[in-house]
Design a protein around this motif. Sequence first.
Motif, PDB file in Angstrom:
ATOM      1  N   ASP A 199      -3.181   2.409   7.886  1.00  0.00           N
ATOM      2  CA  ASP A 199      -4.486   2.402   7.236  1.00  0.00           C
ATOM      3  C   ASP A 199      -4.899   0.950   7.033  1.00  0.00           C
ATOM      4  N   SER A 200      -6.126   0.621   7.349  1.00  0.00           N
ATOM      5  CA  SER A 200      -6.581  -0.762   7.265  1.00  0.00           C
ATOM      6  C   SER A 200      -6.437  -1.334   5.857  1.00  0.00           C
ATOM      7  N   SER A 201      -6.457  -0.460   4.839  1.00  0.00           N
ATOM      8  CA  SER A 201      -6.314  -0.942   3.464  1.00  0.00           C
ATOM      9  C   SER A 201      -4.922  -1.490   3.196  1.00  0.00           C
ATOM     10  N   ASN A 202      -3.946  -1.193   4.072  1.00  0.00           N
ATOM     11  CA  ASN A 202      -2.581  -1.687   3.897  1.00  0.00           C
ATOM     12  C   ASN A 202      -2.352  -3.046   4.559  1.00  0.00           C
ATOM     13  N   GLY A 231       0.810  -1.213   0.000  1.00  0.00           N
ATOM     14  CA  GLY A 231       0.000   0.000   0.000  1.00  0.00           C
ATOM     15  C   GLY A 231       0.841   1.260   0.000  1.00  0.00           C
TER      16      GLY A 231
END
Length: 773
Positions: A644-647, A609
Amino acid sequence: MQKLIKKQFKIKMLDAIIFASFGISSVHAAPVNDAEKDIERIEVTTQKRVQAIQDVPVTVTAFSGETLEKLGIQDLDVLSEITPGLVIQEQSPNNPGFVIRGITSDSGSAQAAPRVSVYYNGSDISRSRGSYFELFDIERVEVVKGPQATLFGTAASVGALSVTTRKPQQEFEAGLSVGAGNFASKNVQGYMTGGEQQLQGRLAFTYRERDGYIKNIAQRQRDMNGMDRVGIRPSLRFTPTENLTVDLVYNYEKNDDSGTSFKSRKFSPTGGDNSPYTFVEATGSPLAAQIFGKAELGVERTVKDLNLSISWDLNSTWSLNSITAKRDFDSLEVFDADGTQAWFLEFAEDATGEQFSQELRLNYASDKLNSFFGVSYFDEEGAQRVPFSTEESVFLACMGLLPVKVPCINPNGSVNVLTPVLTGGKAQLLPYSGEFKNYGENSAYSAFADVSFALNEQLELTAGLRYVDEDKTSRYASNFANSLLAGVPLLPVASTAGRIFSAEGTDDAWLPRFNALYRLDEQANLYATISKGRRSKVIDVSSANSSSGVIPRVTEVPAESILNYEVGVKGSIEDYQLIYAVSMFYQNYQNFQVTRQDSAGNFFVENAGNAKNMGVEAELKLALTDELEWFTNLAWIDAKIDDDSSNGELAGNRFRLQPEYTAGTGLQYSKELSSNYRINSSLLYTFRSDIFFEESNTPIAGFDIAQPAVQLTGLRFGFENTAQDWAVTLFASNLFDKQYLVDAGNTGGSFGFPSFIAGTPRMFGVEFRKTFM
């Protein structure tokens, strides 16, 4: 009069050392006006033209060969201890890791691209397994920070390390240095140069040998972390006219180091403990010669490098430069990944590579406008073979996969071999082996241009751009049969039974840089930089099981891009008796690539990410007296993956191998005892805050994969006869014998059996140097 001459000489030497420490020391010297007391001004070539270091709007640290010799630096990892923003980890010559401002380039996979440019005599040698070299007969070392695609190519996504060797000269000169120390260390280096007006030659060589500093009690194995390295470098310089210079350099190096001291913290050697700093019992595989091609643990590595450089001054404003280079490496490392006496996780890595590069560059220089533009071509073919060897019952017992739980290794150090029981006496041992391979081919075409224009006496603006177009091919193969006891391959690999899977792709990018330099006065300059870096996309080819059998699994990891923002100030005070440089940077990463190992020990690249990186770097050098000089460097670097949770699972983690704080400081003292004798000494102290060895930042099997803060001290004391050009020097590194780790986790960590590598203990010895002229 003698005192005045002595003082001016020392000031000039200080000036040379200072500028060598803060800029490229290639080195053109020019006298300045009387107001500056005739001090030599050192000019540098960072931007492919001759400049004073203060006029270079880039953060750069560099060292002359003389400075390296005075400090006794012969290893790349020691160099990083006195360079802010640089960390070099050396597990072995086969596995160095280069870290600039938190970004690590150490992947052994032939499918992944390097992140840090490593240049040798102007050519790119960044591939990890081929990038290590001996530091002998060196002209200069340059460390340039921040994305530098225009100056150093596409691999310089976060910076570049560039090393230039000494070239031939017409006057005859020769030198010899011999040394000896603890752990039976021996060191011989030398050179000889001379020639005619149009043709000169140089021959340099090095030989270093040292016993291992971690004892290995296993039979038929050498002690760990030993060294046996040979290098030879013949070179020619041809100058048919005063405007044309042709340099031909051939470099050959051979390494035969003993095994790296991977040691388990779960199990102790027979009669020992699980400390990484005490003896090991690394037995390796009894079938190593048959399966790996080498019976003993250790590294056998050969590197051959040929470089042809041509510099032609066409007229007073235009010059043409050509660099043609070919480099081959073949490196076989056999290692005990579990770090125990068990025939459990025995691996080797057989890496080969061939590289060819060609660069053509035109330079233009005038009072206000300086520029260069050109084209380059880079072609590389590489392969990495990773064979594996184990005994089936030992592997299953250690992994806890048997119906009845038995210890892998008993408290008395004996290994449980259960094959006779599991086979009803039909077999005493069940050897198991397999291997996986990856291949990479890369061809890159580049066009680049860089222009600097002085708007007035105070302000100079620079703009540069590189376009790169790449063709990539990745291949993969594996061969793992079913285990007789388990009925499936012991490693979780979808075996291709030797079939090669392949995938191709292309990639291109535009990589700019913009710089501004503002001269506050004659002794201080401000600069600002915006630049873009990139690590090209990875075409990762492996295999997967499906209902129709084993099929290719192709993963394209997007290109990693970096935007770098930087400001700094460089200056001097009191006629260059004080030199300083301070820079601040902020970097924003998109598609941050990390290298990890899967549960089979196979390396792969994944997208972590976005990430941020910011820091401050500072360097200072001061002449305290005519005899005493002080230097220091400091760095604060906050390098993390965005929280970040997306990472995914790596969100918020610090970059591996990067300390938040580093500092290096030292004193150099030189005093003339008489007209013929002088003493030279240096004291070096370095500090590094804690680091993580893996991207996960978490313990493995309950053991921290990290190293707390480390402080190391080095000392040198020499006695020199200036009339007869000889010197004797006593030295000690890690003077207080501090214990620290070089690495942790490693391949064994992928299986839940992390291994730990001890750093170098106190080393001491004596050196004798003689120069003939």
